[in-house]
Design a protein around this motif. Sequence first.
Motif: not given
Length: 99
Positions: A18-23, A49-52, A60-66, A68-71
């Motif tokens: 789950c380390s590759l970007l999905m979208c 988005v890294y995982y759904k 809920l999806w999980a991803g990053s903004v800058g 920061d990482f979270g749901y």
Amino acid sequence: PDLGRRFAERKRCADPECSLLMCRGKAMQDFKGPDCRFVNFKKGEAVYVYYKLIGESTELWAGSVGSDFGYFPKDLLEINHNYSNEELELPTDVSLTCY
């Protein structure tokens, strides 16, 4: 089922780690999560988005903004680029922890 500290039992990822970007998408409105497991963002920011999560908590999806990482709620994201069309279904680990 009692998931303990997990939001869902399964997730979809682009690779086994789950380390590759999905979208990537654009935030359609501001979001402030209820605790530190969630990533906060402002309307118009890019969200990666890294995982759904699937199953009980499909919203809920999980991803990053800058940095920061979270749901975050998937409904707040307008997808504008898909990095991978492959989705592997995997068991979830314990959800992110607040310190």
